[in-house]
Design a protein around this motif. Structure first.
Motif, PDB file in Angstrom:
ATOM      1  N   GLY A 175       0.777  -1.232   0.000  1.00  0.00           N
ATOM      2  CA  GLY A 175       0.000   0.000   0.000  1.00  0.00           C
ATOM      3  C   GLY A 175       0.808   1.281   0.000  1.00  0.00           C
ATOM      4  N   LEU A 176       2.142   1.200  -0.053  1.00  0.00           N
ATOM      5  CA  LEU A 176       2.969   2.405  -0.036  1.00  0.00           C
ATOM      6  C   LEU A 176       3.033   3.032  -1.428  1.00  0.00           C
ATOM      7  CD1 LEU A 176       5.949   1.404   2.275  1.00  0.00           C
ATOM      8  CD2 LEU A 176       3.803   2.529   2.874  1.00  0.00           C
ATOM      9  N   ARG A 177       3.031   4.329  -1.472  1.00  0.00           N
ATOM     10  CA  ARG A 177       3.001   5.053  -2.748  1.00  0.00           C
ATOM     11  C   ARG A 177       4.232   4.778  -3.591  1.00  0.00           C
ATOM     12  NH1 ARG A 177       2.989  11.709  -3.335  1.00  0.00           N
ATOM     13  NH2 ARG A 177       3.406  11.769  -5.587  1.00  0.00           N
ATOM     14  N   PHE A 178       5.406   4.694  -2.949  1.00  0.00           N
ATOM     15  CA  PHE A 178       6.651   4.514  -3.702  1.00  0.00           C
ATOM     16  C   PHE A 178       7.191   3.089  -3.578  1.00  0.00           C
ATOM     17  CE2 PHE A 178       6.356   9.031  -2.768  1.00  0.00           C
ATOM     18  CZ  PHE A 178       6.595   9.592  -4.000  1.00  0.00           C
ATOM     19  N   GLY A 179       6.322   2.148  -3.214  1.00  0.00           N
ATOM     20  CA  GLY A 179       6.717   0.746  -3.197  1.00  0.00           C
ATOM     21  C   GLY A 179       7.849   0.450  -2.240  1.00  0.00           C
ATOM     22  N   ASN A 180       8.900  -0.225  -2.748  1.00  0.00           N
ATOM     23  CA  ASN A 180      10.001  -0.671  -1.899  1.00  0.00           C
ATOM     24  C   ASN A 180      11.141   0.344  -1.799  1.00  0.00           C
ATOM     25  OD1 ASN A 180      10.837  -0.908  -4.543  1.00  0.00           O
ATOM     26  ND2 ASN A 180      11.958  -2.811  -4.229  1.00  0.00           N
ATOM     27  N   LEU A 181      10.871   1.605  -2.064  1.00  0.00           N
ATOM     28  CA  LEU A 181      11.895   2.642  -1.957  1.00  0.00           C
ATOM     29  C   LEU A 181      12.215   2.891  -0.486  1.00  0.00           C
ATOM     30  CD1 LEU A 181      13.659   4.771  -3.371  1.00  0.00           C
ATOM     31  CD2 LEU A 181      11.739   6.369  -3.165  1.00  0.00           C
TER      32      LEU A 181
END
Length: 452
Positions: A175-181
């Motif tokens: 659910g994070l906007r920038f994925g695995n950043l």
């Protein structure tokens, strides 16, 4: 005087009030037994993601057993009270304790009996294993059926802990906007670019083509060709810096951030006439700042007379800000000499032992080692897959060797496993969306030396 009399009157009425409360509680119990309550609500809806399997089963059994005797809200509260008493030893008013004890009598007895049986099986299995080792049987090296069962149970319990109550393992990036950043707060202005390279994302800083009324410049920060921040300044460098600051603040709220603990323990290796001394220090080389040009320096006044107002050199202040370092020679050998003093085989063995150990601390070679020796240590570290960097200038030059650990492992060890070795070394800030899972890691990390 009137106030004192009133207090005495209230205190005199306490016994009768307490008696009335007991009468009311007794009536409430009878009414609860005679009343009919709705049973069409879902007990499973009250399970929380951080609750263990054992806690939930006991709480669920309590609610199912008395679903027809209490209304929904009250039964949920009583079930939680029962869990708090059973597992944490919490205490409540006598009437509440008595009511919960009556309602949970059969459920608690069965749970305690099963738990005692599990503990007994564990102790018996451990006793059998110890007896086999004492007799020196060859079969002792092969796990018995009970040992295999216990290993499976232990693995299951460990997995459940990682899953916050069982089920699928927790996905830290869901659910994070920038994925695995993941933002590693080190390296100054390059930290965002480095983070995007590791996450295999495209990072770009570019001047905006939008025209403004004044002479200022506008710059944008893009990740995967999406503008995430913009900034304005009097020149291109200032505009990009302003955009960069906005991008860091934005990404801190949407991504995991990691920062080294400046007060972490570091292995200090120092050479002396008597050999090599190895100690532990909390002054790591990457946190010992070199002194910049200040008002106490004669060159500072000369630069000011020539129009320098601070910051980097150059028309757009893009040059260096620190004084140029120097090399102090204390021998008569040529500058290109490779005659290393000391036994490099011993140093190589020292670094190899460090690689094979579970020690998470950095290894710091002090300025007592020569420039040529530090260059050799750089090569040895590279062959062992270690990260090596030099800090300081002249007589204060130090070499710091560090083990390479992926950001995902750091997050797992700090947030999920709470590994003390990692928690002492790294600070982690979770994105805003995950703050309810890790409230202890929701505080913003200091951005010193990152925003310039």
């Amino acid at each position: 005087m009137a106030t004192v009399i009133k207090r005495q009157k209230v205190e005199d009425e306490k016994p009768s009030t307490s008696k009335q409360c007991r009468i009311k509680m007794s009536k409430a119990k009878k009414n609860a037994q005679n009343a009919e309550f709705s049973t069409d609500w879902d007990v499973e809806a009250y399970r929380t993601e951080y609750e263990s399997e054992e806690h939930w089963e006991l709480r669920r059994d309590f609610m199912l057993a008395h679903k027809d005797r209490f209304d929904e809200d009250r039964l949920v509260c009583l079930a939680q009270t029962f869990i708090n008493i059973e597992f944490m030893g919490c205490k409540y008013p006598a009437e509440t304790m008595q009511l919960v004890a009556e309602l949970s009598r059969d459920i608690a007895e069965e749970f305690r009996k099963n738990r005692a049986q599990r503990l007994q099986r564990t102790f018996v299995s451990a006793s059998d294993a110890a007896e086999q080792r004492a007799k020196g049987r060859a079969a002792a090296n092969r796990p018995t059926h009970s040992q295999q069962e216990r290993q499976v149970q232990t693995s299951s319990v460990s997995q459940n802990r990682l899953c916050f109550g069982g089920g699928e393992p927790l996905n830290l990036f869901e659910g994070l906007r920038f994925g695995n950043l993941i933002i590693y707060l080190a390296g100054g202005r390059s930290c965002l670019r480095n983070a995007c390279n590791i996450a295999k994302m495209k990072y770009d800083e570019r001047l905006s083509e939008t025209q403004t009324d004044d002479m200022s410049k506008t710059a944008d920060i893009l990740i995967n060709d999406e503008i995430i921040a913009s900034g304005r300044g009097e020149n291109p460098k200032a505009a990009k810096l302003a955009a960069y600051k906005q991008a860091v603040l934005l990404l801190q709220t949407h991504c995991y951030s990691i920062k080294l603990n400046a007060a972490r323990e570091t292995i200090k290796v120092e050479k002396s006439k008597n050999g090599v001394n190895i100690n532990v220090t909390k002054e790591s080389a990457d946190n010992l700042c070199d002194a910049k040009l200040d008002a106490s320096n004669k060159g500072y006044h000369m630069m000011r007379l020539m129009g320098w107002t601070g910051g980097g050199l150059g028309r757009q202040k893009q040059g260096r800000e620190e004084p140029v370092g120097y090399l102090l020679k204390n021998n008569r050998m040529g500058l290109g000499s490779n005659d290393l003093r000391g036994n490099l085989a011993d140093y190589r063995k020292l670094i190899e032992n460090y690689v094979n150990s579970e020690d998470m601390r950095d290894m710091q070679f002090e300025p007592t080692f020569s420039k040529e020796e530090r260059a050799t240590f750089h090569q040895i570290a590279g062959k062992f897959g270690l990260r090596s960097n030099s800090y300081g200038t002249g007589e204060s030059r130090r070499l710091l060797i560090t083990k390479k650990i992926s950001y995902n492992i750091i997050l797992s060890e700090v947030l999920t496993r709470r590994n003390p070795k990692f928690c002492e070394r790294y600070f982690v800030q979770v994105p805003m969306q995950k703050a309810h899972l890790f409230p202890g890691n929701a505080a913003a990390l200091d951005l010193e030396n990152i925003m310039e």
